[in-house]
Motif scaffolding. Structure first.
Motif, PDB file in Angstrom:
ATOM      1  N   UNK A 262       3.195   3.596   2.215  1.00 37.02           N
ATOM      2  CA  UNK A 262       3.566   2.421   2.997  1.00 37.02           C
ATOM      3  C   UNK A 262       3.845   2.792   4.449  1.00 37.02           C
ATOM      4  N   UNK A 263       4.516   3.920   4.642  1.00 38.16           N
ATOM      5  CA  UNK A 263       4.829   4.363   6.002  1.00 38.16           C
ATOM      6  C   UNK A 263       3.550   4.756   6.730  1.00 38.16           C
ATOM      7  N   UNK A 264       2.648   5.435   6.046  1.00 39.12           N
ATOM      8  CA  UNK A 264       1.383   5.841   6.664  1.00 39.12           C
ATOM      9  C   UNK A 264       0.549   4.624   7.063  1.00 39.12           C
ATOM     10  N   UNK A 265       0.591   3.574   6.220  1.00 43.06           N
ATOM     11  CA  UNK A 265      -0.149   2.363   6.528  1.00 43.06           C
ATOM     12  C   UNK A 265       0.379   1.714   7.798  1.00 43.06           C
ATOM     13  N   UNK A 266       1.715   1.636   7.914  1.00 45.99           N
ATOM     14  CA  UNK A 266       2.301   1.071   9.120  1.00 45.99           C
ATOM     15  C   UNK A 266       1.988   1.903  10.351  1.00 45.99           C
ATOM     16  N   UNK A 267       1.991   3.222  10.188  1.00 49.33           N
ATOM     17  CA  UNK A 267       1.671   4.110  11.299  1.00 49.33           C
ATOM     18  C   UNK A 267       0.209   3.937  11.729  1.00 49.33           C
ATOM     19  N   UNK A 268      -0.673   3.776  10.762  1.00 49.87           N
ATOM     20  CA  UNK A 268      -2.090   3.616  11.052  1.00 49.87           C
ATOM     21  C   UNK A 268      -2.343   2.318  11.816  1.00 49.87           C
ATOM     22  N   UNK A 269      -1.662   1.245  11.411  1.00 51.37           N
ATOM     23  CA  UNK A 269      -1.816  -0.028  12.111  1.00 51.37           C
ATOM     24  C   UNK A 269      -1.343   0.079  13.554  1.00 51.37           C
TER      25      UNK A 269
END
Length: 213
Positions: free
Chosen positions: A67-74
């Motif tokens: 979830x954190x990686x997804x937010x970082x990617x966005x």
């Protein structure tokens, strides 16, 4: 150097209640490490070293990190001008441009509303109901005769027309009749075709039952 080449600093991120509940299930020594790992990766993109954590701490990070990686990617995509090509988010929505020949969302909506109905005072779309066609009612011979007199027809023409359609249930070659007056006008246009059609005799002399001796 363009603004895209300069990595922007992320000032915040979303922290869910589930993160806190998962971290609190680990040992106290791992909790501080996990909180720092979450914050450092979400804000700065720094990958944590989870080798020093216990088994439960590593499991917790494995569950939270996607979830954190997804937010970082966005966030990184936003810094680079948007989502990469092929991504659904990269598809730009059409703007309402009055000079454009393309259909605009608002324009389509208004056309659909005008076609299907109008919104009432409460904003609810009311559909237009097409009026029902009146059921066909077969005319009487006198009604037919009166109408034929208005279209230069004779009593004989009216009788031929009436008895012809009375016999076949008031049907045309295309199905049930919808307007007998229209059919009568067409009948008069085709009158030469029906000139030899005789109306059934309304009275007959009584024939003798037996031959005279």
């Amino acid at each position: 150097m363009s603004s895209r080449d300069t990595q922007k600093t992320r000032d915040g991120f979303t922290f869910f209640r589930s993160f806190r509940d998962a971290v609190e299930m680990t040992d106290e020594t791992d909790q501080l490490v996990l909180y720092k790992a979450i914050a450092n990766y979400a804000l700065d993109g720094s990958e944590p070293d989870i080798s020093a954590m216990g088994a439960l701490g590593r499991l917790c990070w494995t569950a939270i990190s996607p979830n954190i990686k997804s937010g970082r990617k966005n966030f990184e995509n936003g810094c680079n001008g948007g989502a990469p090509k092929g991504n659904r988010n990269a598809k730009k929505q059409p703007k309402n441009n009055p000079d454009s020949t393309e259909k605009q969302p608002g324009e389509t909506s208004n056309r659909n509303e005008n076609r299907n109905g109008n919104r009432n005072e409460n904003g609810i779309l009311e559909k237009k109901v097409a009026p029902k066609r009146a059921a066909f009612v077969a005319p009487s011979l006198e009604e037919v005769a009166d109408f034929f007199s208005t279209i230069k027809g004779t009593r004989a023409d009216a009788e031929r027309f009436f008895y012809h359609f009375e016999a076949n249930g008031w049907k045309t070659t295309k199905g049930s009749m919808k307007s007998w007056t229209a059919a009568a006008r067409k009948w008069m246009l085709n009158e030469p075709r029906f000139a030899n059609t005789k109306a059934p005799e309304t009275s007959r002399e009584t024939q003798p039952r037996y031959k005279a001796l």
